[in-house]
Design a protein around this motif. Structure first.
Motif, short mmCIF file in Angstrom:
data_model
loop_
_atom_site.label_atom_id
_atom_site.label_comp_id
_atom_site.label_asym_id
_atom_site.label_seq_id
_atom_site.Cartn_x
_atom_site.Cartn_y
_atom_site.Cartn_z
N MET A 1 0.84 -1.20 0.00
CA MET A 1 0.00 0.00 0.00
C MET A 1 0.88 1.25 0.00
O MET A 1 1.93 1.29 0.63
N THR A 2 0.44 2.26 -0.70
CA THR A 2 1.22 3.49 -0.80
C THR A 2 0.55 4.67 -0.08
O THR A 2 0.81 5.82 -0.39
N LYS A 3 -0.32 4.34 0.86
CA LYS A 3 -0.95 5.35 1.73
C LYS A 3 -1.57 6.49 0.92
O LYS A 3 -1.33 7.67 1.16
N THR A 4 -2.38 6.12 -0.05
CA THR A 4 -3.03 7.07 -0.94
C THR A 4 -4.16 7.81 -0.23
O THR A 4 -4.97 7.20 0.46
N ASN A 5 -4.20 9.12 -0.43
CA ASN A 5 -5.31 9.93 0.10
C ASN A 5 -6.28 10.38 -0.98
O ASN A 5 -7.45 10.62 -0.71
N ALA A 6 -5.79 10.47 -2.22
CA ALA A 6 -6.64 10.85 -3.34
C ALA A 6 -6.08 10.21 -4.60
O ALA A 6 -4.87 10.20 -4.81
N PHE A 7 -6.99 9.70 -5.45
CA PHE A 7 -6.58 9.09 -6.72
C PHE A 7 -7.62 9.43 -7.76
O PHE A 7 -8.79 9.05 -7.63
N PHE A 270 -2.32 11.74 -4.49
CA PHE A 270 -1.75 12.38 -3.31
C PHE A 270 -1.66 11.34 -2.19
O PHE A 270 -2.59 10.55 -2.01
N SER A 271 -0.56 11.37 -1.47
CA SER A 271 -0.27 10.28 -0.53
C SER A 271 0.45 10.81 0.70
O SER A 271 0.90 11.96 0.76
N ASP A 272 0.58 9.92 1.69
CA ASP A 272 1.46 10.12 2.84
C ASP A 272 2.41 8.94 2.89
O ASP A 272 2.37 8.12 3.81
N TYR A 273 3.26 8.84 1.87
CA TYR A 273 4.11 7.68 1.70
C TYR A 273 5.54 8.04 2.10
O TYR A 273 5.82 9.12 2.62
N GLY A 274 6.47 7.13 1.83
CA GLY A 274 7.88 7.37 2.15
C GLY A 274 8.43 8.57 1.41
O GLY A 274 7.85 9.04 0.43
N ALA A 275 9.57 9.05 1.86
CA ALA A 275 10.14 10.26 1.28
C ALA A 275 10.33 10.14 -0.23
O ALA A 275 9.81 10.94 -1.00
N GLU A 276 11.07 9.15 -0.67
CA GLU A 276 11.28 8.90 -2.09
C GLU A 276 11.22 7.39 -2.27
O GLU A 276 12.23 6.71 -2.22
N GLN A 277 10.04 6.88 -2.52
CA GLN A 277 9.80 5.44 -2.42
C GLN A 277 8.95 4.96 -3.58
O GLN A 277 7.88 5.51 -3.84
#
Length: 295
Positions: A1-7, A270-277
């Motif tokens: 999962m890439t912690k998506t907030n909007a797609f 838009f996400s809350d994922y890793g810094a550069e991942q």
């Protein structure tokens, strides 16, 4: 999962898929992080089309305060700034609170920060090196060229023409100085980022006119440099595999405005994922998704 907030996916000029997660909604504002660099780049193109800047070959120093211009002993072309080949002495160093980059992010006076940069004896590098400070100086170039702050100019030249449904905001250094952080930090609704993507996809067409210089989208599609799996051009990233002419604005923690002219598709995430991942993997996934909607 890439912690998506909007797609969101737009195909053929309209949104065909839209989902929000983790308490976010259509009315939420999302921070762009470095997606803003693509908007600053597009604003530069608009300023060229509007006649404020002659061309990307122009020397950016002519638009700077004399104290800043004197720091650079050789010409700094706008193309060097757009493509991160300007020898700006602010490396992308996130692991120290004492680095110039950290100071750039936290200062309450960006003009003073720019004027206190060390002298630069050569202005153009023969290679690409990602440095956010180049887009700080690109923003300063735009301010000098249009004789206004960036937010009012972009509001008139870009945000209104794309039909944005809501106002956006741009983080500034302080309420006193009010200099936009042109290297990051535009806050807007996801649907308006889609509209921005569609504007670029359509090569700046608006009410029968072309607001961008001829061939601007083609410039974006052609990487001026490669680094690892990625190419870079005019504030946009693209996969080294150019089987599709796609490109994407990318912000830290998983923010994307992806454009594929071949499939007539824009994808915003838009996400809350890793810094550069997983960025290359994400762009490959976008490419596949865009072909699904195009079939």
């Amino acid at each position: 999962m890439t912690k998506t907030n909007a797609f969101l996916v737009a195909h053929g000029g309209r949104i065909v898929y839209e989902r929000y997660y983790n308490g976010y909604s259509r009315n939420s504002y999302f921070p762009s992080y470095s997606v803003a660099k693509a908007i600053t780049s597009t604003a530069t193109a608009l300023a060229i089309k509007d006649g404020f800047i002659k061309s990307t070959n122009a020397d950016a120093r002519q638009y700077w305060p004399s104290t800043l211009a004197a720091k650079f002993r050789q010409p700094v072309t706008i193309s060097d700034l757009l493509n991160m080949r300007a020898a700006i002495p602010v490396q992308e160093q996130y692991d120290s609170v004492f680095s110039l980059l950290a100071q750039m992010y936290v200062t309450t006076d960006l003009k003073r920060f720019m004027q206190q940069l060390p002298p630069v004896h050569f202005s153009s590098m023969p290679h690409f090196e990602y440095r956010s400070a180049t887009y700080l100086l690109l923003g300063e170039t735009l301010r000098g060229a249009v004789n206004d702050n960036l937010a009012p100019y972009i509001s008139t030249a870009l945000w209104k023409p794309i039909g944005a449904e809501s106002n956006a905001s741009w983080s500034v250094d302080s309420s006193d100085s009010r200099i936009e952080k042109s290297f990051c930090c535009i806050n807007a609704k996801a649907r308006d980022f889609v509209r921005f993507g569609l504007f670029v996809l359509e090569d700046g067409k608006y009410k029968g006119s072309n607001l961008l210089p001829a061939g601007w989208q083609q410039k974006i599609q052609k990487p001026t440099a490669f680094k690892g799996e990625f190419g870079y051009s005019h504030g946009w990233w693209m996969l080294k595999d150019r089987s599709d002419p796609d490109f994407s604005a990318i912000g830290i923690h998983g923010q994307y405005v992806y454009i594929n002219p071949k499939t007539n598709t824009v994808i915003v995430k838009f996400s809350d994922y890793g810094a550069e991942q997983d960025e290359a993997l994400t762009l490959r996934a976008f490419r596949k998704i865009s072909h699904l909607f195009a079939e």
